[in-house]
Scaffold this motif. Structure first.
Motif, PDB file in Angstrom:
ATOM      1  N   VAL A  49      -9.287  38.923  34.487  1.00 28.68           N
ATOM      2  CA  VAL A  49      -7.903  39.214  34.097  1.00 28.68           C
ATOM      3  C   VAL A  49      -7.101  39.489  35.363  1.00 28.68           C
ATOM      4  CG1 VAL A  49      -6.377  40.712  32.762  1.00 28.68           C
ATOM      5  CG2 VAL A  49      -8.686  40.189  31.899  1.00 28.68           C
ATOM      6  N   SER A  50      -6.019  38.772  35.524  1.00 24.78           N
ATOM      7  CA  SER A  50      -5.164  38.989  36.695  1.00 24.78           C
ATOM      8  C   SER A  50      -3.710  39.168  36.259  1.00 24.78           C
ATOM      9  CB  SER A  50      -5.277  37.803  37.676  1.00 24.78           C
ATOM     10  OG  SER A  50      -4.865  36.605  37.060  1.00 24.78           O
ATOM     11  N   LEU A  51      -2.995  40.006  37.004  1.00 19.44           N
ATOM     12  CA  LEU A  51      -1.591  40.306  36.709  1.00 19.44           C
ATOM     13  C   LEU A  51      -0.734  39.934  37.910  1.00 19.44           C
ATOM     14  CD1 LEU A  51      -2.087  43.878  35.200  1.00 19.44           C
ATOM     15  CD2 LEU A  51      -1.799  41.754  33.928  1.00 19.44           C
ATOM     16  N   LYS A  52       0.409  39.329  37.617  1.00 18.89           N
ATOM     17  CA  LYS A  52       1.356  38.988  38.685  1.00 18.89           C
ATOM     18  C   LYS A  52       2.763  39.420  38.266  1.00 18.89           C
ATOM     19  CE  LYS A  52       2.949  35.183  41.597  1.00 18.89           C
ATOM     20  NZ  LYS A  52       2.834  33.724  41.891  1.00 18.89           N
ATOM     21  N   GLU A  53       3.335  40.282  39.098  1.00 16.91           N
ATOM     22  CA  GLU A  53       4.651  40.818  38.759  1.00 16.91           C
ATOM     23  C   GLU A  53       5.716  39.721  38.849  1.00 16.91           C
ATOM     24  OE1 GLU A  53       7.403  44.706  39.900  1.00 16.91           O
ATOM     25  OE2 GLU A  53       5.787  44.060  41.219  1.00 16.91           O
ATOM     26  N   SER A  54       6.600  39.719  37.901  1.00 20.86           N
ATOM     27  CA  SER A  54       7.687  38.742  37.870  1.00 20.86           C
ATOM     28  C   SER A  54       8.934  39.422  37.302  1.00 20.86           C
ATOM     29  CB  SER A  54       7.307  37.535  37.014  1.00 20.86           C
ATOM     30  OG  SER A  54       8.375  36.602  36.959  1.00 20.86           O
ATOM     31  N   GLY A  55       9.709  40.060  38.173  1.00 18.29           N
ATOM     32  CA  GLY A  55      10.909  40.776  37.741  1.00 18.29           C
ATOM     33  C   GLY A  55      10.531  41.980  36.907  1.00 18.29           C
ATOM     34  N   ASP A  56      11.080  42.058  35.679  1.00 19.10           N
ATOM     35  CA  ASP A  56      10.781  43.171  34.775  1.00 19.10           C
ATOM     36  C   ASP A  56       9.554  42.898  33.906  1.00 19.10           C
ATOM     37  OD1 ASP A  56      12.966  44.578  35.696  1.00 19.10           O
ATOM     38  OD2 ASP A  56      14.321  43.743  34.173  1.00 19.10           O
ATOM     39  N   SER A  57       8.884  41.801  34.159  1.00 19.48           N
ATOM     40  CA  SER A  57       7.715  41.435  33.359  1.00 19.48           C
ATOM     41  C   SER A  57       6.501  41.196  34.256  1.00 19.48           C
ATOM     42  CB  SER A  57       7.998  40.155  32.548  1.00 19.48           C
ATOM     43  OG  SER A  57       9.098  40.327  31.684  1.00 19.48           O
ATOM     44  N   TYR A  58       5.373  41.022  33.582  1.00 17.98           N
ATOM     45  CA  TYR A  58       4.144  40.657  34.293  1.00 17.98           C
ATOM     46  C   TYR A  58       3.606  39.360  33.698  1.00 17.98           C
ATOM     47  CZ  TYR A  58       3.421  44.774  37.189  1.00 17.98           C
ATOM     48  OH  TYR A  58       3.532  45.731  38.158  1.00 17.98           O
ATOM     49  N   PHE A  59       3.134  38.521  34.574  1.00 15.87           N
ATOM     50  CA  PHE A  59       2.491  37.285  34.154  1.00 15.87           C
ATOM     51  C   PHE A  59       0.992  37.566  34.085  1.00 15.87           C
ATOM     52  CE2 PHE A  59       0.940  32.901  34.812  1.00 15.87           C
ATOM     53  CZ  PHE A  59       1.664  32.266  33.813  1.00 15.87           C
ATOM     54  N   VAL A  60       0.430  37.496  32.885  1.00 12.07           N
ATOM     55  CA  VAL A  60      -0.982  37.808  32.656  1.00 12.07           C
ATOM     56  C   VAL A  60      -1.784  36.513  32.581  1.00 12.07           C
ATOM     57  CG1 VAL A  60      -2.663  38.972  31.185  1.00 12.07           C
ATOM     58  CG2 VAL A  60      -0.320  39.866  31.369  1.00 12.07           C
ATOM     59  N   SER A  61      -2.862  36.456  33.325  1.00 16.76           N
ATOM     60  CA  SER A  61      -3.752  35.292  33.302  1.00 16.76           C
ATOM     61  C   SER A  61      -5.168  35.770  32.956  1.00 16.76           C
ATOM     62  CB  SER A  61      -3.749  34.598  34.663  1.00 16.76           C
ATOM     63  OG  SER A  61      -4.686  33.525  34.669  1.00 16.76           O
ATOM     64  N   VAL A  62      -5.714  35.211  31.916  1.00 16.66           N
ATOM     65  CA  VAL A  62      -7.077  35.561  31.482  1.00 16.66           C
ATOM     66  C   VAL A  62      -7.942  34.313  31.592  1.00 16.66           C
ATOM     67  CG1 VAL A  62      -8.521  36.475  29.641  1.00 16.66           C
ATOM     68  CG2 VAL A  62      -6.156  37.284  29.890  1.00 16.66           C
ATOM     69  N   SER A  63      -8.928  34.351  32.465  1.00 15.69           N
ATOM     70  CA  SER A  63      -9.843  33.219  32.662  1.00 15.69           C
ATOM     71  C   SER A  63     -11.211  33.564  32.091  1.00 15.69           C
ATOM     72  CB  SER A  63      -9.980  32.885  34.150  1.00 15.69           C
ATOM     73  OG  SER A  63      -8.729  32.528  34.698  1.00 15.69           O
ATOM     74  N   MET A  64     -11.736  32.679  31.318  1.00 18.07           N
ATOM     75  CA  MET A  64     -13.055  32.876  30.701  1.00 18.07           C
ATOM     76  C   MET A  64     -13.959  31.710  31.047  1.00 18.07           C
ATOM     77  SD  MET A  64     -11.608  34.204  27.064  1.00 18.07           S
ATOM     78  CE  MET A  64     -10.156  33.202  27.296  1.00 18.07           C
ATOM     79  N   LYS A  65     -15.171  32.027  31.439  1.00 17.02           N
ATOM     80  CA  LYS A  65     -16.138  31.000  31.805  1.00 17.02           C
ATOM     81  C   LYS A  65     -17.310  31.072  30.825  1.00 17.02           C
ATOM     82  CE  LYS A  65     -19.143  29.536  35.619  1.00 17.02           C
ATOM     83  NZ  LYS A  65     -19.599  29.840  36.996  1.00 17.02           N
ATOM     84  N   TYR A  66     -17.559  29.974  30.168  1.00 18.14           N
ATOM     85  CA  TYR A  66     -18.643  29.901  29.196  1.00 18.14           C
ATOM     86  C   TYR A  66     -19.786  29.106  29.786  1.00 18.14           C
ATOM     87  CZ  TYR A  66     -14.927  31.176  25.909  1.00 18.14           C
ATOM     88  OH  TYR A  66     -13.894  31.809  25.276  1.00 18.14           O
ATOM     89  N   GLU A  67     -20.965  29.706  29.801  1.00 20.87           N
ATOM     90  CA  GLU A  67     -22.130  28.969  30.258  1.00 20.87           C
ATOM     91  C   GLU A  67     -22.710  28.204  29.079  1.00 20.87           C
ATOM     92  OE1 GLU A  67     -23.386  28.349  33.050  1.00 20.87           O
ATOM     93  OE2 GLU A  67     -22.233  29.700  34.328  1.00 20.87           O
ATOM     94  N   PRO A  68     -22.963  26.913  29.244  1.00 23.25           N
ATOM     95  CA  PRO A  68     -23.598  26.163  28.151  1.00 23.25           C
ATOM     96  C   PRO A  68     -24.984  26.705  27.868  1.00 23.25           C
ATOM     97  CG  PRO A  68     -23.656  24.889  30.163  1.00 23.25           C
ATOM     98  CD  PRO A  68     -22.795  26.097  30.448  1.00 23.25           C
ATOM     99  N   GLU A  69     -25.386  26.609  26.630  1.00 27.27           N
ATOM    100  CA  GLU A  69     -26.711  27.101  26.245  1.00 27.27           C
ATOM    101  C   GLU A  69     -27.786  26.319  26.980  1.00 27.27           C
ATOM    102  OE1 GLU A  69     -28.702  28.651  22.151  1.00 27.27           O
ATOM    103  OE2 GLU A  69     -27.459  26.859  22.074  1.00 27.27           O
ATOM    104  N   ALA A  70     -28.724  27.052  27.549  1.00 23.69           N
ATOM    105  CA  ALA A  70     -29.779  26.406  28.334  1.00 23.69           C
ATOM    106  C   ALA A  70     -30.593  25.458  27.468  1.00 23.69           C
ATOM    107  CB  ALA A  70     -30.687  27.463  28.950  1.00 23.69           C
ATOM    108  N   LEU A  71     -30.883  24.299  28.029  1.00 19.62           N
ATOM    109  CA  LEU A  71     -31.725  23.333  27.343  1.00 19.62           C
ATOM    110  C   LEU A  71     -33.133  23.431  27.916  1.00 19.62           C
ATOM    111  CD1 LEU A  71     -29.326  20.254  27.188  1.00 19.62           C
ATOM    112  CD2 LEU A  71     -29.691  22.035  25.478  1.00 19.62           C
ATOM    113  N   VAL A  72     -34.098  23.359  27.052  1.00 20.21           N
ATOM    114  CA  VAL A  72     -35.484  23.565  27.472  1.00 20.21           C
ATOM    115  C   VAL A  72     -36.350  22.419  26.967  1.00 20.21           C
ATOM    116  CG1 VAL A  72     -35.231  26.064  27.469  1.00 20.21           C
ATOM    117  CG2 VAL A  72     -35.997  24.912  25.399  1.00 20.21           C
ATOM    118  N   CYS A  73     -37.588  22.426  27.412  1.00 19.34           N
ATOM    119  CA  CYS A  73     -38.578  21.456  26.961  1.00 19.34           C
ATOM    120  C   CYS A  73     -39.582  22.178  26.068  1.00 19.34           C
ATOM    121  CB  CYS A  73     -39.300  20.811  28.138  1.00 19.34           C
ATOM    122  SG  CYS A  73     -38.257  19.741  29.146  1.00 19.34           S
ATOM    123  N   SER A  74     -39.991  21.511  25.026  1.00 17.27           N
ATOM    124  CA  SER A  74     -41.013  22.052  24.139  1.00 17.27           C
ATOM    125  C   SER A  74     -42.170  21.078  24.123  1.00 17.27           C
ATOM    126  CB  SER A  74     -40.446  22.235  22.724  1.00 17.27           C
ATOM    127  OG  SER A  74     -41.461  22.650  21.835  1.00 17.27           O
TER     128      SER A  74
END
Length: 214
Positions: A49-74
């Motif tokens: 989560v990052s915030l950047k001031e912009s006048g009387d407001s804040y610009f909010v940026s939320v970055s999410m990283k999803y790891e793909p489910e691990a693939l395995v051998c059976s």
């Protein structure tokens, strides 16, 4: 490859605290809603989560990283299958286990017909199954209960097969055959005490052989 999602929005300066508290509460509860978008924390590998001031407001940026489910051998008796999710691999292992149990319930003659090479299973595999069956037989007899006929029949067939392997204590084979004949007759008679005594003789011979060769 990682899957990234980024959400950006502007909020009044007075609402910044509410946004951060919302994120903190979401982290604690495992559920978060940003605007109208629900976020599942269970599948998130990284959250920024990052915030950047912009006048009387804040610009909010939320970055999410999803790891793909691990693939395995059976891997099973028929080879390996790769590219499975952990759940799929688990299901395959369970299916293999059920198949193994079905194989174990087959008569020894049928299992020998399915074996490769000289028609015999590996000696160690044979002994492993016998050990399990013999334990069940002894426990039943010690409790004064007649052994399960199916388990006993499988054990007796495997015992006869065991005595055909070379270099595995052959000098004990004849005496073991005679002892097995006594055990088989006791099983046929249905007498618990008679069967218990016959089993005790087989157990004694097993220990003598193992003391010499193990």
């Amino acid at each position: 490859m990682s899957n990234k999602t980024k959400m950006e929005f502007a909020v009044p300066r007075s609402a910044v605290g509410d946004v951060l508290r919302n994120v903190a509460d979401g982290l604690e509860s495992g559920n978060l809603t940003l605007g109208e978008h629900p976020v599942e924390f269970a599948s998130i590998n990284k959250l920024k989560v990052s915030l950047k001031e912009s006048g009387d407001s804040y610009f909010v940026s939320v970055s999410m990283k999803y790891e793909p489910e691990a693939l395995v051998c059976s891997c099973g008796v028929e080879g390996c299958v790769c590219g499975l999710t952990p759940e799929e691999a688990k299901a395959r292992r369970e299916a293999e286990g059920d198949a193994d149990e079905d194989d174990e319930s087959e008569p020894a003659a049928e299992r020998r017909a399915l074996a490769k090479g000289d028609g015999k299973p590996k000696y160690t595999s044979l002994k492993k199954g016998m050990k399990k069956d013999w334990k069940a037989i002894l426990e039943a007899l010690e409790g004064g209960v007649f052994p399960d006929p199916g388990i006993a029949s499988k054990f007796m067939d495997d015992f006869d097969l065991m005595l055909t392997y070379p270099d595995e204590g052959e000098e004990y084979y004849d005496v073991n055959r005679r002892a097995m004949d006594v055990f088989r007759r006791a099983m046929e008679s249905g007498g618990v005490e008679e069967t218990r005594q016959a089993a005790a003789r087989l157990e004694e011979l097993k220990k003598q052989c193992h003391d010499k060769y193990k």
